[in-house]
Motif scaffolding. Sequence first.
Motif, PDB file in Angstrom:
ATOM      1  N   PHE A  44       0.979  -1.094   0.105  1.00 62.75           N
ATOM      2  CA  PHE A  44       0.087   0.013   0.080  1.00 62.75           C
ATOM      3  C   PHE A  44       0.906   1.223  -0.011  1.00 62.75           C
ATOM      4  N   ALA A  45       2.046   1.237   0.467  1.00 60.61           N
ATOM      5  CA  ALA A  45       2.804   2.263   0.694  1.00 60.61           C
ATOM      6  C   ALA A  45       3.400   2.661  -1.002  1.00 60.61           C
ATOM      7  N   ARG A  46       3.653   1.817  -1.521  1.00 60.14           N
ATOM      8  CA  ARG A  46       3.813   1.887  -3.142  1.00 60.14           C
ATOM      9  C   ARG A  46       2.894   2.517  -3.861  1.00 60.14           C
ATOM     10  N   PHE A  47       1.616   2.150  -3.516  1.00 55.05           N
ATOM     11  CA  PHE A  47       0.476   2.624  -4.114  1.00 55.05           C
ATOM     12  C   PHE A  47       0.426   4.216  -3.618  1.00 55.05           C
ATOM     13  N   ALA A  48       0.483   4.445  -2.627  1.00 52.17           N
ATOM     14  CA  ALA A  48       0.594   5.997  -2.115  1.00 52.17           C
ATOM     15  C   ALA A  48       1.523   6.670  -2.619  1.00 52.17           C
ATOM     16  N   SER A  49       2.640   6.245  -3.013  1.00 50.88           N
ATOM     17  CA  SER A  49       3.690   6.894  -3.755  1.00 50.88           C
ATOM     18  C   SER A  49       3.242   7.075  -5.098  1.00 50.88           C
ATOM     19  N   GLU A  50       2.647   6.203  -5.700  1.00 56.11           N
ATOM     20  CA  GLU A  50       2.072   6.469  -6.999  1.00 56.11           C
ATOM     21  C   GLU A  50       1.057   7.394  -7.409  1.00 56.11           C
ATOM     22  N   ALA A  51       0.153   7.277  -6.102  1.00 53.73           N
ATOM     23  CA  ALA A  51      -1.014   8.356  -6.154  1.00 53.73           C
ATOM     24  C   ALA A  51      -0.425   9.648  -5.904  1.00 53.73           C
ATOM     25  N   LYS A  52       0.390  10.018  -5.144  1.00 52.38           N
ATOM     26  CA  LYS A  52       1.086  11.294  -5.187  1.00 52.38           C
ATOM     27  C   LYS A  52       1.716  11.950  -6.280  1.00 52.38           C
ATOM     28  N   LEU A  53       2.415  10.967  -7.071  1.00 53.68           N
ATOM     29  CA  LEU A  53       3.004  11.360  -8.300  1.00 53.68           C
ATOM     30  C   LEU A  53       1.731  11.705  -9.382  1.00 53.68           C
ATOM     31  N   LYS A  54       0.564  11.046  -9.494  1.00 50.83           N
ATOM     32  CA  LYS A  54      -0.320  11.156 -10.436  1.00 50.83           C
ATOM     33  C   LYS A  54      -1.297  12.343  -9.832  1.00 50.83           C
ATOM     34  N   GLU A  55      -1.082  12.882  -8.594  1.00 56.47           N
ATOM     35  CA  GLU A  55      -2.002  13.919  -7.797  1.00 56.47           C
ATOM     36  C   GLU A  55      -3.286  13.221  -7.910  1.00 56.47           C
ATOM     37  N   LYS A  56      -3.533  12.005  -7.043  1.00 60.54           N
ATOM     38  CA  LYS A  56      -4.650  11.408  -6.919  1.00 60.54           C
ATOM     39  C   LYS A  56      -4.648  11.198  -5.501  1.00 60.54           C
ATOM     40  N   LYS A  57      -6.100  11.362  -4.822  1.00 61.56           N
ATOM     41  CA  LYS A  57      -6.444  11.032  -3.445  1.00 61.56           C
ATOM     42  C   LYS A  57      -6.420   9.464  -3.158  1.00 61.56           C
TER      43      LYS A  57
END
Length: 457
Positions: A324-337
């Motif tokens: 889930f931490a990797r998903f959080a980093s990916e969402a931050k790069l894509k500017e997603k919540k």
Amino acid sequence: MPRWRPPKVNIWRGPLRHLPRRLSRLLPKGLYPRSLIIIIAPMVLLQSVVAFVFMERHWQTVTQRLSTAVVRDIAAIIDVIDTYPQDADFAQVVRIARERLDLNVAVLPLEALPAPAPKPFFNILDGILSEEITKQIARPFWIDTVGNSKLVEIRILLDHNMLRVFARRNSAYASNTHIFLIWMVGTSLVLLTIAILFLRNQIRPIQKLAEAAEGFGRGQPMPPDFRPRGASEVRRASLAFIQMRDRIERQIEQRTAMLAGVSHDLRTILTRFRLQLALVGNEEDQRELNADVDEMQRMLEGYLAFAKGEGEEDVAEIDLEAVFARFASEAKLKEKKLETDIVGDPRIVARPDAFARLLGNLVANAMRHGDHVSVIAKHEGRWLTITVEDDGPGIAAEQREEVFKPFVRLDTARNIDAGGTGLGLSIARDIARSHGGDILLSDSELGGLRAMVRIPA
């Protein structure tokens, strides 16, 4: 003339209609405890019937005859006292009763009988002895059969005296009945122990087969100690499972090798296309052909990903928090919540690369079509449930099964594999099913799509 038939009566109506369902809930689900019930229940029922018949017939009949004989002797003593003149101390009657009838007799002065003794809860001697005294002697009496004494006291009112008799309890009562019960229960326990040991040896191969089949559904290797054992039917089932596993593995290997080979050959051709396109002078034609080559390149990448999803991979422990931490980093790069939550133990056992690809495809789809994504994992008991929700346009209910088919791309606003080959959800479902689970799609509370993954973990 039609024959009259009695109407069928359904006993499971009214208050009894829920009885079978309640019994099924109370009964154990495992094969071993159910087999024990099949063995123990008839034996307990048989022993109960035998014990009841013995108590009703043998014990009561023997006690009846013994009590009748004792009361008959007492009645004879009373007749002697009433018929023949006796000494003042009734010494001869006392001697005859002691030496010939094994009774301790005393003739006392006339007095009132004691208060009635408390009736025992379960003692047939009291009832049978009272009944025989009433029938044979027909005089006021008092008896005491309560307690663990080896003697039974009987007092009978005569015309001018009171007769007190002490009789041996085993002379009026079948006192060795417990020996039969001990032998019956003891032999039953010995037989049950032997039956349980043999049953355990017969059930164990079935349990091993179930564990091997469950492990195969999760993608785990076959246990090294698994081999056909037990009864012939269990051996046949084990052999059939081994042969089925071998056929499936060969089919997977052939499919993977075929897809990998086809993708490799097509990549070689695409490379030559790119070299030839570099020599084309018309830039407009070159741009269109390059777009076609890029699309074919994406299709080949999808083939390879699909082939990897079917490949062999050893199971290992996975930490969901790291995933889930990797998903959080990916969402931050894509500017997603992105909202994540884990209920229960974050560690699970699965094939790491395949499981990461499964969740990655679902989360990537959710981020592609929505701005707000929620990922919740619940690890309860033997099952892991992960829900991925978004606030995108969603998928119509009639199209939710279609999107799991390979190469299916929706033409609506919700394009699951926009820019891809339509293999994302197919790969995800194949991975979930290879772990013994599945993926279901439904409406999300966020307004978009909910993808729920449920696998044993």
